[in-house]
Structures are given as structure tokens and as C-alpha cells.
Motif scaffolding. Structure first.
Motif, mmCIF file in Angstrom:
data_model
loop_
_atom_site.group_PDB
_atom_site.id
_atom_site.type_symbol
_atom_site.label_atom_id
_atom_site.label_comp_id
_atom_site.label_asym_id
_atom_site.label_seq_id
_atom_site.Cartn_x
_atom_site.Cartn_y
_atom_site.Cartn_z
ATOM 1 N N ILE A 145 -49.345 7.595 -21.633
ATOM 2 C CA ILE A 145 -47.991 8.113 -21.805
ATOM 3 C C ILE A 145 -47.576 8.952 -20.608
ATOM 4 N N VAL A 146 -48.478 9.784 -20.128
ATOM 5 C CA VAL A 146 -48.174 10.623 -18.963
ATOM 6 C C VAL A 146 -47.932 9.759 -17.725
ATOM 7 N N VAL A 147 -48.759 8.742 -17.523
ATOM 8 C CA VAL A 147 -48.604 7.867 -16.348
ATOM 9 C C VAL A 147 -47.253 7.161 -16.372
ATOM 10 N N TYR A 148 -46.899 6.584 -17.502
ATOM 11 C CA TYR A 148 -45.621 5.875 -17.596
ATOM 12 C C TYR A 148 -44.438 6.844 -17.504
ATOM 13 N N SER A 149 -44.619 8.054 -17.988
ATOM 14 C CA SER A 149 -43.543 9.040 -17.901
ATOM 15 C C SER A 149 -43.251 9.401 -16.455
ATOM 16 N N TRP A 150 -44.286 9.580 -15.657
ATOM 17 C CA TRP A 150 -44.095 9.864 -14.235
ATOM 18 C C TRP A 150 -43.413 8.693 -13.535
ATOM 19 N N ALA A 151 -43.825 7.475 -13.864
ATOM 20 C CA ALA A 151 -43.200 6.297 -13.249
ATOM 21 C C ALA A 151 -41.730 6.208 -13.635
ATOM 22 N N MET A 152 -41.417 6.515 -14.874
ATOM 23 C CA MET A 152 -40.030 6.471 -15.353
ATOM 24 C C MET A 152 -39.156 7.466 -14.608
ATOM 25 N N VAL A 153 -39.615 8.700 -14.494
ATOM 26 C CA VAL A 153 -38.823 9.733 -13.834
ATOM 27 C C VAL A 153 -38.654 9.409 -12.353
ATOM 28 N N ALA A 154 -39.712 8.948 -11.710
ATOM 29 C CA ALA A 154 -39.619 8.581 -10.296
ATOM 30 C C ALA A 154 -38.605 7.459 -10.097
ATOM 31 N N CYS A 155 -38.638 6.490 -10.992
ATOM 32 C CA CYS A 155 -37.694 5.367 -10.897
ATOM 33 C C CYS A 155 -36.261 5.846 -11.110
ATOM 34 N N SER A 156 -36.057 6.775 -12.031
ATOM 35 C CA SER A 156 -34.706 7.278 -12.298
ATOM 36 C C SER A 156 -34.114 7.964 -11.075
ATOM 37 N N VAL A 171 -28.281 15.909 -13.353
ATOM 38 C CA VAL A 171 -28.687 15.648 -14.739
ATOM 39 C C VAL A 171 -30.063 14.994 -14.787
ATOM 40 N N ALA A 172 -30.278 13.986 -13.937
ATOM 41 C CA ALA A 172 -31.518 13.215 -13.989
ATOM 42 C C ALA A 172 -32.743 14.050 -13.644
ATOM 43 N N ALA A 173 -32.621 14.940 -12.655
ATOM 44 C CA ALA A 173 -33.785 15.723 -12.230
ATOM 45 C C ALA A 173 -34.286 16.669 -13.327
ATOM 46 N N PRO A 174 -33.427 17.557 -13.875
ATOM 47 C CA PRO A 174 -33.927 18.449 -14.928
ATOM 48 C C PRO A 174 -34.326 17.709 -16.205
ATOM 49 N N ALA A 175 -33.601 16.627 -16.531
ATOM 50 C CA ALA A 175 -33.969 15.844 -17.715
ATOM 51 C C ALA A 175 -35.356 15.233 -17.534
ATOM 52 N N GLY A 176 -35.624 14.753 -16.338
ATOM 53 C CA GLY A 176 -36.933 14.190 -16.046
ATOM 54 C C GLY A 176 -38.035 15.230 -16.117
ATOM 55 N N LEU A 177 -37.765 16.426 -15.593
ATOM 56 C CA LEU A 177 -38.756 17.500 -15.644
ATOM 57 C C LEU A 177 -39.067 17.883 -17.088
ATOM 58 N N LEU A 178 -38.038 17.932 -17.923
ATOM 59 C CA LEU A 178 -38.254 18.270 -19.329
ATOM 60 C C LEU A 178 -39.102 17.205 -20.016
ATOM 61 N N PHE A 179 -38.827 15.943 -19.713
ATOM 62 C CA PHE A 179 -39.603 14.862 -20.308
ATOM 63 C C PHE A 179 -41.064 14.950 -19.870
ATOM 64 N N LEU A 180 -41.278 15.175 -18.583
ATOM 65 C CA LEU A 180 -42.647 15.268 -18.075
ATOM 66 C C LEU A 180 -43.384 16.454 -18.693
ATOM 67 N N ALA A 181 -42.695 17.575 -18.832
ATOM 68 C CA ALA A 181 -43.324 18.751 -19.433
ATOM 69 C C ALA A 181 -43.754 18.447 -20.866
ATOM 70 N N THR A 182 -42.892 17.747 -21.608
ATOM 71 C CA THR A 182 -43.219 17.415 -22.997
ATOM 72 C C THR A 182 -44.388 16.441 -23.069
ATOM 73 N N ALA A 183 -44.420 15.458 -22.159
ATOM 74 C CA ALA A 183 -45.534 14.508 -22.128
ATOM 75 C C ALA A 183 -46.845 15.220 -21.808
ATOM 76 N N HIS A 184 -46.800 16.147 -20.873
ATOM 77 C CA HIS A 184 -48.012 16.886 -20.505
ATOM 78 C C HIS A 184 -48.460 17.823 -21.633
ATOM 79 N N ILE A 185 -47.518 18.384 -22.349
ATOM 80 C CA ILE A 185 -47.882 19.229 -23.498
ATOM 81 C C ILE A 185 -48.594 18.390 -24.562
ATOM 82 N N LEU A 186 -48.081 17.184 -24.793
ATOM 83 C CA LEU A 186 -48.732 16.285 -25.738
ATOM 84 C C LEU A 186 -50.159 15.976 -25.280
#
Length: 350
Positions: free
Chosen positions: A265-276, A290-305
Motif C-alpha cells: 500500500i505504501v509503495v503504490y501510494s508513493w507511485a500515485m502521488v508522484a504520478c499526480s 491542491v495535489a501536493a498537500p493532498a498527496g502528503l496527507l495520503f502518504l502520511a495516512t498510508a505510513h501511519i497504517l
């Protein structure tokens, strides 16, 4: 297959999943034992004059076959692609025609998926209220219904938009039914990775409806959805692992440890944000803001998981699942608004 007693009216959840898969329902955090309604299911128990109307129930059962809340999520990615292709606001009639054609195509794929997955749906708590699982619609009728919707979608898109959009819609339907539903889903833990390609198609269909071709920004956003699908779906599958196991569906959380799942999940999340962020050169500061902070929030949540699983505490994957729906919606809207305003820092020729 034996008949199943219809469970109590389920609680409607999430942004459907709409989604346009995504995709998947939107269960809230609750005990694992609580049955959760599939996001594409409508409750047919409508009362008319104190009695349940058979016509209304039948009509709603056919609508439920199309999984309308999944379609909502798919359409969320179609409109921004049309705005971006136009680099402005496209004609209202063309947008409506594309959405109607896309809805018919998605409804066709979802109805045919219900036919293929009827045995699985009857076993899983999350999907056992679907029409075929509770025998609300004959299988043959559902099959004909799905095929007719597919033919109508192709004809309508070819007539009102472009033939390329019609062809892409047909390809999406066939891929979802034959490649994902009938082949990948029951055979590999990577089912949703490659099967998710069908859920990426609305972006390029929307772009093609405007231009008759497919520009590179559409392919980039196609990639965003491709990388978004595994974290979105695996988070849900972590929550309903027992359901998938009982149905014999080898989702990654069923066949792998939680540590393996959250690492993926973390690997795909990083790929998703980079692609965005690859869309930034073709847009402006509005999308980037919008995309940068939204991506950071998603990555933070994935890493917390990931961290919670490593520490052996309850994972709470539904937090990421709900956020994934919000994330895709937010960056899609940002992309559309950016295109509508018409700013373009670099001025890439499309």
C-alpha cells in the motif's frame, strides 16, 4: 444455490464507492461482525400505499445491478478529463452525452459483473444484498440487461461524441468482464492491480470525447487512478478479509500477511502521488496547490497504517479507504477547476 434470507436493511455507506470500481463501497468504522451494504445496492423495499410495489422493487433491482454509487466515482474522473482536453469549459451538451454514454457503459460492465460474481456475492456480507445474490432478478434477464446497456452505450457515444470514445467504452466493458471478473479475480492476488485498468478508462474516454485522441495528460491521470486502485481496494479488503476468504477470492490481504499488504500500500501510494505531480507542468499553481498537500496527507495516512501494523496495534484500514475516495475527488476537481480557469504556466502543446 440455495436461497438466502434477506438481511435487515443495511446502512448505506461511503461515497460509492461510487465509484466508477472504485473501486468499492464506503463502510464506516464499525465492528467486524456488522453486515455492510454494497455501495451499488439500492434497497428495493419501497412502500406504495402501505404495500411494497412489485414494479418499483423490480425497477430498483435492475438499477442496483448497475451499482450506481460506483458509477458516481467513475464519472468524477471523466469530467475533469474533458475540461483538461478542452483547456476550458466544454460544451454542456457534449458533457451530458459523454456522461450518459459512460453511465451506460459502466452500468453494463457492473451488471455483467453481477452475473459472473453471483456466487461470490451471495457469500460475502458486504455484497449479499445485490439483486442476483438475493434472487431479485433472474440471471438470464441480468445478462441480457447488461449486454443491451453495452450496445446502447457504444451506439450513443459514437453518435453523440466520437467513435474513439465508443470503442474505448466497449474495450473497458470487455476487459472488466472477461479479463478481471472471469479470469483475474479468482486466480491471482494481483487481480485488482491489473483488473483496475478498466476503472482508469473513463479518463481517456472523456478526453477522447473532446479531441478524438488521447493526450499525454490523460495518460498521466490514467496512471494516477491505476496506482490509486490497489491502496483503495486493499484497505477495504483488509477490513473484509474474512469475507473474501470465505468466498475464495485471493485478494492480497487473504493470501499475504498484514505487513506485506501495508508495505505494498505504501509503495503504490508513493507511485500515485508522484504520478499526480507529473500533471503540474501541464496545469498551473491551482492544481499544484491542491495535489501536493493532498498527496502528503495520503502518504502520511498510508505510513501511519504501516506503522500501526508493524507495532501490532489495530490497523484501522478504513481510515485510508475513506481518505482514498476523498483524495481522488479532490484532485479531480482541482484538475477541472484549473483547466476551467485556463491558466497554463508552461503552455505544453497537447
Amino acid at each position: 444455490m440455495g436461497r438466502h434470507r434477506q438481511p435487515p436493511r443495511p446502512v448505506r455507506e461511503q461515497l460509492g464507492g461510487s465509484a466508477l470500481s472504485v473501486p468499492a463501497p464506503g463502510p464506516d468504522a464499525r465492528s467486524v461482525s456488522t453486515p455492510v451494504a454494497d455501495r451499488g445496492t439500492l434497497d428495493p423495499g419501497i412502500l406504495v400505499g402501505g404495500r411494497r410495489s412489485k414494479v418499483t422493487s423490480t425497477l430498483l433491482a435492475y438499477v442496483a445491478l448497475t451499482k450506481p454509487r460506483i458509477i458516481e466515482l467513475l464519472l468524477i474522473t471523466t469530467i475533469p478529463a474533458m475540461f483538461a482536453a478542452e483547456r476550458g469549459i466544454p460544451g454542456f451538451g457534449l458533457v451530458v452525452a459523454t456522461l450518459v454514454g459512460g453511465t451506460l457503459a459502466a452500468g453494463s460492465a457492473n451488471a455483467l459483473n453481477c452475473v459472473v460474481d453471483a456466487d461470490i456475492d451471495a457469500v460475502m456480507r458486504r455484497t449479499r444484498t445485490r439483486p442476483l445474490a438475493r434472487h431479485a432478478v433472474p440471471t438470464r434477464n441480468a445478462l441480457v440487461f447488461g449486454i443491451v446497456l453495452g450496445i446502447l452505450s457504444a451506439a450513443f457515444l459514437a453518435w453523440t461524441t466520437t467513435w474513439q470514445a465508443a470503442v474505448l467504452a466497449v474495450v473497458a466493458i470487455l476487459f472488466y468482464v472477461f479479463v478481471y471478473s472471469m479470469w483475474l479475480k479468482r486466480r491471482t492476488s494481483q487481480n485488482i492491480v491489473w483488473g483496475g485498468l478498466a476503472g482508469c478508462m473513463p479518463v481517456i474516454i472523456g478526453w477522447s470525447a473532446i479531441t478524438g485522441g488521447i493526450g499525454w495528460p490523460a495518460w498521466v491521470f490514467f496512471g494516477v487512478i491505476f496506482f490509486w486502485t490497489p491502496p483503495h481496494t486493499w484497505a477495504l479488503a483488509m477490513r473484509y478479509r474474512e469475507d473474501y476468504a470465505a468466498a475464495g477470492v485471493p485478494m492480497l490481504p487473504v493470501v499475504a500477511t498484514e505487513r506485506v499488504v501495508v508495505r505494498q500500500i505504501v509503495v503504490y501510494s508513493w507511485a500515485m502521488v508522484a504520478c499526480s505531480l507529473l500533471l503540474v507542468p501541464a496545469s498551473s499553481w491551482i492544481y499544484a496547490a491542491v495535489a501536493a498537500p493532498a498527496g502528503l496527507l495520503f502518504l502520511a495516512t498510508a505510513h501511519i497504517l504501516h506503522f500501526r501494523v508493524l507495532k501490532g496495534v489495530p490497523a484501522q484500514p478504513m481510515t485510508l479507504f475513506h481518505l482514498s475516495n476523498l483524495y481522488l475527488t479532490v484532485i479531480s476537481v482541482a484538475w477541472a477547476v484549473d483547466a476551467a480557469i485556463g491558466l497554463n504556466v508552461v503552455g505544453w502543446p497537447w
